[in-house]
Scaffold this motif. Structure first.
Motif, PDB file in Angstrom:
ATOM      1  N   LEU A   1      49.784  32.583  46.312  1.00 26.90           N
ATOM      2  CA  LEU A   1      49.777  33.549  47.395  1.00 26.90           C
ATOM      3  C   LEU A   1      49.957  34.956  46.849  1.00 26.90           C
ATOM      4  CD1 LEU A   1      49.741  34.225  50.377  1.00 26.90           C
ATOM      5  CD2 LEU A   1      52.210  33.808  50.446  1.00 26.90           C
ATOM      6  N   PHE A   2      50.856  35.094  45.859  1.00 19.93           N
ATOM      7  CA  PHE A   2      51.091  36.401  45.258  1.00 19.93           C
ATOM      8  C   PHE A   2      49.806  36.973  44.659  1.00 19.93           C
ATOM      9  CE2 PHE A   2      53.400  39.776  43.380  1.00 19.93           C
ATOM     10  CZ  PHE A   2      52.885  39.967  42.100  1.00 19.93           C
ATOM     11  N   GLY A   3      49.041  36.104  44.005  1.00 17.84           N
ATOM     12  CA  GLY A   3      47.786  36.536  43.406  1.00 17.84           C
ATOM     13  C   GLY A   3      46.810  37.043  44.455  1.00 17.84           C
ATOM     14  N   LYS A   4      46.793  36.397  45.607  1.00 21.47           N
ATOM     15  CA  LYS A   4      45.883  36.823  46.667  1.00 21.47           C
ATOM     16  C   LYS A   4      46.281  38.172  47.254  1.00 21.47           C
ATOM     17  CE  LYS A   4      44.379  32.236  48.177  1.00 21.47           C
ATOM     18  NZ  LYS A   4      44.324  31.286  49.302  1.00 21.47           N
ATOM     19  N   LEU A   5      47.576  38.494  47.162  1.00 17.60           N
ATOM     20  CA  LEU A   5      48.053  39.727  47.758  1.00 17.60           C
ATOM     21  C   LEU A   5      47.996  40.928  46.819  1.00 17.60           C
ATOM     22  CD1 LEU A   5      51.165  38.407  49.731  1.00 17.60           C
ATOM     23  CD2 LEU A   5      48.934  39.044  50.641  1.00 17.60           C
ATOM     24  N   LEU A   6      47.624  40.697  45.573  1.00 17.25           N
ATOM     25  CA  LEU A   6      47.527  41.813  44.638  1.00 17.25           C
ATOM     26  C   LEU A   6      46.443  42.788  45.092  1.00 17.25           C
ATOM     27  CD1 LEU A   6      47.795  40.081  41.147  1.00 17.25           C
ATOM     28  CD2 LEU A   6      49.452  41.640  42.163  1.00 17.25           C
ATOM     29  N   PRO A   7      46.670  44.104  44.930  1.00 16.88           N
ATOM     30  CA  PRO A   7      45.655  45.087  45.325  1.00 16.88           C
ATOM     31  C   PRO A   7      44.354  44.873  44.559  1.00 16.88           C
ATOM     32  CG  PRO A   7      47.766  46.144  44.913  1.00 16.88           C
ATOM     33  CD  PRO A   7      47.889  44.722  44.433  1.00 16.88           C
ATOM     34  N   ARG A   8      43.239  45.035  45.250  1.00 17.15           N
ATOM     35  CA  ARG A   8      41.930  44.948  44.628  1.00 17.15           C
ATOM     36  C   ARG A   8      41.092  46.134  45.081  1.00 17.15           C
ATOM     37  NH1 ARG A   8      38.946  40.840  46.646  1.00 17.15           N
ATOM     38  NH2 ARG A   8      40.311  40.566  48.422  1.00 17.15           N
ATOM     39  N   GLU A   9      40.194  46.602  44.215  1.00 13.59           N
ATOM     40  CA  GLU A   9      39.366  47.740  44.579  1.00 13.59           C
ATOM     41  C   GLU A   9      38.034  47.329  45.200  1.00 13.59           C
ATOM     42  OE1 GLU A   9      38.781  50.664  41.619  1.00 13.59           O
ATOM     43  OE2 GLU A   9      40.886  51.263  41.570  1.00 13.59           O
ATOM     44  N   GLY A  10      37.601  46.104  44.966  1.00 10.82           N
ATOM     45  CA  GLY A  10      36.288  45.713  45.464  1.00 10.82           C
ATOM     46  C   GLY A  10      35.199  46.360  44.623  1.00 10.82           C
ATOM     47  N   ASN A  11      34.009  45.797  44.666  1.00  9.69           N
ATOM     48  CA  ASN A  11      32.917  46.303  43.826  1.00  9.69           C
ATOM     49  C   ASN A  11      31.986  47.185  44.660  1.00  9.69           C
ATOM     50  OD1 ASN A  11      31.667  46.546  41.381  1.00  9.69           O
ATOM     51  ND2 ASN A  11      30.481  44.657  41.560  1.00  9.69           N
ATOM     52  N   PHE A  12      32.573  48.186  45.317  1.00 10.66           N
ATOM     53  CA  PHE A  12      31.821  48.977  46.285  1.00 10.66           C
ATOM     54  C   PHE A  12      30.676  49.768  45.665  1.00 10.66           C
ATOM     55  CE2 PHE A  12      35.930  48.412  48.439  1.00 10.66           C
ATOM     56  CZ  PHE A  12      35.488  47.860  49.628  1.00 10.66           C
ATOM     57  N   PHE A  13      30.912  50.374  44.514  1.00 12.22           N
ATOM     58  CA  PHE A  13      29.869  51.205  43.917  1.00 12.22           C
ATOM     59  C   PHE A  13      28.639  50.376  43.543  1.00 12.22           C
ATOM     60  CE2 PHE A  13      33.721  53.779  42.681  1.00 12.22           C
ATOM     61  CZ  PHE A  13      33.513  54.754  43.648  1.00 12.22           C
ATOM     62  N   ALA A  14      28.865  49.180  43.015  1.00 14.39           N
ATOM     63  CA  ALA A  14      27.738  48.300  42.693  1.00 14.39           C
ATOM     64  C   ALA A  14      26.984  47.909  43.964  1.00 14.39           C
ATOM     65  CB  ALA A  14      28.229  47.057  41.963  1.00 14.39           C
ATOM     66  N   LEU A  15      27.711  47.673  45.042  1.00 14.26           N
ATOM     67  CA  LEU A  15      27.072  47.317  46.310  1.00 14.26           C
ATOM     68  C   LEU A  15      26.288  48.489  46.880  1.00 14.26           C
ATOM     69  CD1 LEU A  15      29.954  45.207  47.896  1.00 14.26           C
ATOM     70  CD2 LEU A  15      27.761  44.355  47.040  1.00 14.26           C
ATOM     71  N   PHE A  16      26.830  49.695  46.764  1.00 15.81           N
ATOM     72  CA  PHE A  16      26.085  50.874  47.204  1.00 15.81           C
ATOM     73  C   PHE A  16      24.755  50.972  46.456  1.00 15.81           C
ATOM     74  CE2 PHE A  16      30.316  53.247  48.121  1.00 15.81           C
ATOM     75  CZ  PHE A  16      30.383  52.692  49.390  1.00 15.81           C
ATOM     76  N   ASN A  17      24.809  50.743  45.154  1.00 16.79           N
ATOM     77  CA  ASN A  17      23.583  50.823  44.347  1.00 16.79           C
ATOM     78  C   ASN A  17      22.583  49.743  44.735  1.00 16.79           C
ATOM     79  OD1 ASN A  17      23.973  53.085  42.555  1.00 16.79           O
ATOM     80  ND2 ASN A  17      25.557  51.915  41.528  1.00 16.79           N
TER      81      ASN A  17
END
Length: 215
Positions: free
Chosen positions: A2-18
């Motif tokens: 559960l702790f691992g799931k709650l760690l902050p993540r940035e997501g791969n937004f820039f790759a998705l924008f491209n």
């Protein structure tokens, strides 16, 4: 776990924008080819299908970005900027598809030079959008940020060019076209084509805001 799931993540937004920008580029290229080869029924169907495929792929990326926003604790740029950017980009893809669909629905029989000019300006606008989007993950570098803002200015200029073509096309249309049905059809197509460049300018405005706030 559960702790691992709650760690902050940035997501791969820039790759998705491209990815999304590339799909818009595919749609814009197909639109130019559709208009250039409109008299050939087989090619018309081929390029219309290519636009539909690109728009569907862009929709999938948009959905993934919007989902990822809700699953990400820390985003690389403001959440509202992410949401506005991807959805405005998706408007571009939708409008390109609208042009292709309207050509068929209105049973347009002939293509004008003004349609060709507007479609080419749309393609060039989209190309500049792709270039600007590609800089977003590097705008901490002042030279990259400056280049991104310059690219946005180029989009603004292309949109101005499309405005001028639209005004000229409308003037000629209302002066020369005597068939009211044809006038209505062509007016709708011209306006849709010009709106693609308008929406690209909206994307550029969002990118400018992101650059100025994060560089």
């Amino acid at each position: 776990m559960l702790f691992g799931k709650l760690l902050p993540r940035e997501g791969n937004f820039f790759a998705l924008f491209n990815q999304h920008a590339n799909h818009i580029g595919e749609a814009a290229e197909a639109l130019v080819k559709l208009i250039a080869n409109y008299s050939d029924a087989a090619l018309r169907a081929q390029y219309t299908a290519a636009i539909d495929e690109a728009e569907s792929a862009a929709d999938s990326v948009t959905a993934l970005v919007n989902k990822t926003i809700h699953q990400t604790f820390i985003t690389p740029i403001d959440r509202e900027q992410i949401h506005s950017l991807i959805n405005t980009m998706d408007d571009v893809a939708d409008l390109i598809q609208d042009v292709a669909e309207t050509l068929v629905l209105y049973d347009v029989q002939s293509i004008t030079q003004d349609m060709r000019s507007l479609a080419d300006l749309d393609r060039r606008c989209v190309d500049r959008v792709r270039a600007a989007i590609a800089t977003l993950d590097k705008i901490a570098d002042s030279s990259v940020a400056e280049a991104a803002l310059k690219t946005c200015e180029e989009i603004d200029q292309l949109e101005d060019d499309a405005d001028r073509v639209l005004r000229s096309a409308m003037s000629a249309l209302f002066r020369q076209e005597e068939n009211v049905r044809e006038l209505i059809k062509l007016k709708a197509i011209y306006e849709l084509l010009e709106t693609v460049s308008d929406r690209c300018q909206d994307v550029a405005n969002i990118i400018e805001g992101i650059v100025l706030e994060n560089s």
